[in-house]
Enzyme design. Structure first.
Site, PDB file in Angstrom:
ATOM      1  N   GLU A 101      16.439  40.686  28.079  1.00 61.29           N
ATOM      2  CA  GLU A 101      16.259  40.106  29.410  1.00 61.29           C
ATOM      3  C   GLU A 101      15.732  41.187  30.356  1.00 61.29           C
ATOM      4  OE1 GLU A 101      19.940  39.251  31.596  1.00 61.29           O
ATOM      5  OE2 GLU A 101      20.996  39.664  29.728  1.00 61.29           O
ATOM      6  N   CYS A 131      22.081  37.366  28.010  1.00 53.34           N
ATOM      7  CA  CYS A 131      22.701  38.153  26.933  1.00 53.34           C
ATOM      8  C   CYS A 131      22.765  37.401  25.615  1.00 53.34           C
ATOM      9  CB  CYS A 131      24.103  38.584  27.328  1.00 53.34           C
ATOM     10  SG  CYS A 131      24.110  39.637  28.766  1.00 53.34           S
ATOM     11  N   HIS A 134      31.051  39.165  23.451  1.00 57.86           N
ATOM     12  CA  HIS A 134      30.055  39.780  24.337  1.00 57.86           C
ATOM     13  C   HIS A 134      30.836  40.610  25.352  1.00 57.86           C
ATOM     14  CE1 HIS A 134      27.073  40.579  27.258  1.00 57.86           C
ATOM     15  NE2 HIS A 134      27.576  39.746  28.151  1.00 57.86           N
TER      16      HIS A 134
HETATM   17  P1  HMG Z   1      34.980  43.428  41.663  1.00 60.07           P
HETATM   18  O1  HMG Z   1      35.079  42.482  42.787  1.00 60.07           O
HETATM   19  O2  HMG Z   1      34.498  44.781  41.929  1.00 60.07           O
HETATM   20  O3  HMG Z   1      36.358  43.644  40.921  1.00 60.07           O
HETATM   21  O4  HMG Z   1      34.078  42.726  40.552  1.00 60.07           O
HETATM   22  P2  HMG Z   1      37.773  42.960  41.151  1.00 60.07           P
HETATM   23  O5  HMG Z   1      38.236  43.158  42.524  1.00 60.07           O
HETATM   24  O6  HMG Z   1      37.739  41.571  40.573  1.00 60.07           O
HETATM   25  O7  HMG Z   1      38.628  43.898  40.206  1.00 60.07           O
HETATM   26  C1  HMG Z   1      38.372  44.002  38.849  1.00 60.07           C
HETATM   27  C2  HMG Z   1      39.676  44.254  38.143  1.00 60.07           C
HETATM   28  O8  HMG Z   1      40.171  45.557  38.496  1.00 60.07           O
HETATM   29  C3  HMG Z   1      40.811  43.269  38.528  1.00 60.07           C
HETATM   30  O9  HMG Z   1      41.527  43.001  37.350  1.00 60.07           O
HETATM   31  C4  HMG Z   1      41.659  44.095  39.484  1.00 60.07           C
HETATM   32  O10 HMG Z   1      43.007  43.676  39.540  1.00 60.07           O
HETATM   33  C5  HMG Z   1      41.541  45.468  38.872  1.00 60.07           C
HETATM   34  P3  HMG Z   1      41.543  41.523  36.730  1.00 60.07           P
HETATM   35  O11 HMG Z   1      42.175  40.655  37.739  1.00 60.07           O
HETATM   36  O12 HMG Z   1      40.086  41.164  36.538  1.00 60.07           O
HETATM   37  O13 HMG Z   1      42.304  41.675  35.462  1.00 60.07           O
HETATM   38  N1  HMG Z   1      41.856  46.577  39.778  1.00 60.07           N
HETATM   39  C6  HMG Z   1      42.569  47.659  39.416  1.00 60.07           C
HETATM   40  N2  HMG Z   1      43.153  47.987  38.237  1.00 60.07           N
HETATM   41  C7  HMG Z   1      43.820  49.193  38.194  1.00 60.07           C
HETATM   42  N3  HMG Z   1      43.921  50.038  39.261  1.00 60.07           N
HETATM   43  C8  HMG Z   1      43.335  49.728  40.436  1.00 60.07           C
HETATM   44  C9  HMG Z   1      42.632  48.497  40.553  1.00 60.07           C
HETATM   45  N4  HMG Z   1      41.950  47.893  41.548  1.00 60.07           N
HETATM   46  C10 HMG Z   1      41.481  46.725  41.071  1.00 60.07           C
HETATM   47  N5  HMG Z   1      43.438  50.574  41.474  1.00 60.07           N
HETATM   48  C11 HMG Z   1      32.867  42.310  38.541  1.00 60.07           C
HETATM   49  C12 HMG Z   1      34.073  43.004  39.172  1.00 60.07           C
HETATM   50  C13 HMG Z   1      32.934  42.481  37.033  1.00 60.07           C
HETATM   51  C14 HMG Z   1      32.911  40.819  38.872  1.00 60.07           C
HETATM   52  C15 HMG Z   1      31.562  42.947  39.112  1.00 60.07           C
HETATM   53  O14 HMG Z   1      31.468  44.267  38.674  1.00 60.07           O
HETATM   54  C16 HMG Z   1      30.292  42.196  38.721  1.00 60.07           C
HETATM   55  O15 HMG Z   1      29.845  41.296  39.440  1.00 60.07           O
HETATM   56  N6  HMG Z   1      29.628  42.561  37.546  1.00 60.07           N
HETATM   57  C17 HMG Z   1      28.419  41.868  37.084  1.00 60.07           C
HETATM   58  C18 HMG Z   1      28.706  40.476  36.538  1.00 60.07           C
HETATM   59  C19 HMG Z   1      29.484  40.488  35.238  1.00 60.07           C
HETATM   60  O16 HMG Z   1      29.532  41.470  34.525  1.00 60.07           O
HETATM   61  N7  HMG Z   1      30.067  39.330  34.867  1.00 60.07           N
HETATM   62  C20 HMG Z   1      30.771  39.179  33.613  1.00 60.07           C
HETATM   63  C21 HMG Z   1      30.743  37.764  33.069  1.00 60.07           C
HETATM   64  S1  HMG Z   1      29.069  37.116  32.972  1.00 60.07           S
HETATM   65  C22 HMG Z   1      28.400  37.856  31.542  1.00 60.07           C
HETATM   66  O17 HMG Z   1      29.108  38.387  30.734  1.00 60.07           O
HETATM   67  C23 HMG Z   1      26.904  37.822  31.385  1.00 60.07           C
HETATM   68  C24 HMG Z   1      26.201  39.111  31.727  1.00 60.07           C
HETATM   69  O18 HMG Z   1      26.377  40.055  30.691  1.00 60.07           O
HETATM   70  C25 HMG Z   1      24.721  38.845  31.965  1.00 60.07           C
HETATM   71  C26 HMG Z   1      23.915  38.101  30.929  1.00 60.07           C
HETATM   72  O19 HMG Z   1      24.349  37.186  30.251  1.00 60.07           O
HETATM   73  O20 HMG Z   1      22.738  38.432  30.852  1.00 60.07           O
HETATM   74  C27 HMG Z   1      26.718  39.749  32.990  1.00 60.07           C
END
Ligand code: HMG
Length: 388
Positions: free
Chosen positions: A79, A111, A233
């Site tokens: 992609e 992906c 994935h």
């Molecule tokens: P965010 O808002 O930065 O993170 O987004 P958050 O606030 O949701 O926190 C993440 C986790 O860290 C949470 O745990 C928190 O509790 C924890 P969870 O509730 O998820 O278990 N946390 C802590 N833990 C320990 N100590 C601390 C602490 N603070 C918080 N101090 C997000 C995270 C992954 C959403 C963001 O980085 C993002 O948008 N990434 C891109 C999208 C993505 O990867 N999506 C995944 C699913 S889609 C997919 O897999 C397809 C893809 O590969 C693309 C394709 O298909 O081509 C992306």
């Protein structure tokens, strides 16, 4: 006749940024990145590497060991396409010095593209058992400096040779898949940075897993206890665990422990490389095969592929007798250990130095360390590659 993965190889750039240091620079608690997201390092691609050079490098891990005259197709799942028309596959064929009498093309569905390519290869070999297919999943995941997705970037490629009587894994024709037109993640054509609806994409990933798993169980009669491991994935290493946890209560304690432990081993490489989109599921597979000493021939592996937009698929593979002789875990470990760590400013500089979206000529960084395949630049709107 059995069909499946006969050879597998990987590649990721020689540079990485430490995610504890990135967290500090972004004024975030490092534990959020390391524990909350589950990433400790992130591969950074220099300007002289793109999906073509990484794909060729991943395939070069095994290409000299196979009969290239038998290859009927080269399919690149990506992609991060570098041209709206010409496929990366035909350039990979040229860089690897492969014969001409083959098909070359590129597949896209976020992906899921690596899995789509693998399935196309399986179907081709079923009709042409005397031929093989080179499948390469190659991507650079970019969301932007200081963006919400920055911690889930990465770069790399996984190459697989699909053949009859494979020496690593037999692929079963038991896929369950779902396609739904949703807007959880996409990349407009004017930019190399993706747009992600972070929380929504997480929810959809889990929903797709639950749906294809339920369909798979109903169609095949398999349950969790039948699997030595389930590979996911891995956009980041916590993501697959979020999905796995929703079904683990269906299993007895021994099965839960086994699946949890194998999940941990499968995430080792991704934790150090990051999301490589189409290749992430297969990087996890390599990490598992390289790292798990208790796997044996006959073990059944589950595979959950997810590509935003979105397609989800669950399928299975069985380990073949002597599979471990085809692997080189020490080389992969040594390669990752030998990479150069970038400071956060150096990472930012490398991140911003990219082939521009313009008609101007461009030269890549001549000092950057790359594999033997290298993008030297763009001249008269044509990308120039060398095999050094
Ligand atoms: P965010 O808002 O930065 O993170 O987004 P958050 O606030 O949701 O926190 C993440 C986790 O860290 C949470 O745990 C928190 O509790 C924890 P969870 O509730 O998820 O278990 N946390 C802590 N833990 C320990 N100590 C601390 C602490 N603070 C918080 N101090 C997000 C995270 C992954 C959403 C963001 O980085 C993002 O948008 N990434 C891109 C999208 C993505 O990867 N999506 C995944 C699913 S889609 C997919 O897999 C397809 C893809 O590969 C693309 C394709 O298909 O081509 C992306």
């Amino acid at each position: 006749m059995t069909i499946g993965i006969d050879q597998i190889g990987m590649y990721s750039p020689h540079y990485y940024v430490d995610l504890a240091e990135l967290a500090q620079a972004r004024d975030v608690d490092p534990n959020k990145f390391i524990i909350g997201i589950g990433q400790s390092q992130q591969a950074v691609a220099p300007s002289a590497e793109d999906i073509v050079t990484m794909a060729a490098a991943a395939a070069s891990e095994f290409i000299s060991k196979v009969d290239t005259n038998k290859i009927g197709m080269v399919i690149v799942g990506t992609e991060t396409g570098i041209d709206a028309s010409k496929s990366a596959a035909v350039i990979v064929q040229h860089l690897l010095d492969l014969p001409e009498n083959m098909r070359t093309y590129e597949i896209k569905q976020a992906c899921y593209g690596g899995t789509a390519a693998l399935m196309a290869a399986r179907d081709y070999v079923a009709l042409h058992p005397d031929r093989t297919v080179l499948v390469v999943a190659s991507d650079i995941a970019r969301y932007g400096l200081a963006s919400g997705g920055e911690v889930t970037q990465g770069a790399g490629a996984v190459a697989m040779l699909v053949s009859a009587q494979p020496r690593i894994l037999e692929l079963h024709d038991d896929s369950q898949f779902i396609s739904r037109d949703i807007a959880d993640f996409w990349r407009p054509v004017y930019t190399d940075m993706a747009i992600a609806m972070g929380k929504y994409s997480n929810e959809q990933y889990v929903q797709f897993f639950q749906d294809v798993w339920a369909n798979y169980k109903a169609a095949t009669g398999h349950d969790l206890a039948d699997f030595a491991a389930i590979n996911f994935h891995l956009p980041y290493t916590k993501m697959g665990m979020k999905a796995l946890r929703t079904v683990l209560p269906q299993a007895d304690e021994a099965t839960q422990n086994r699946l949890n432990e194998h999940y941990r081993i499968a995430t080792t490489y991704s934790r150090r490389i990051g999301n490589i989109y189409t290749g992430s599921l297969y990087l996890g597979l390599m990490s598992l095969l390289d790292g798990a000493s208790d796997l044996k021939a006959g073990d059944l592996l589950g595979m959950f592929s997810y590509g935003s937009g979105a397609v989800g698929e669950f399928f299975s593979m069985t380990l073949v007798d002597g599979y471990e002789k085809q692997l080189s875990p020490e080389d992969h470990e040594a390669f990752l250990d030998a990479r150069t760590k970038l400071s956060v400013p150096a990472y930012e500089q490398m991140f911003l130095n990219k082939v521009p979206y313009s008609a101007a000529d461009y030269s890549t960084d001549p000092a950057a360390i790359t594999s033997r395949f290298r993008l030297t630049g763009v001249k008269d709107q044509q990308r120039k590659y060398v095999n050094q």
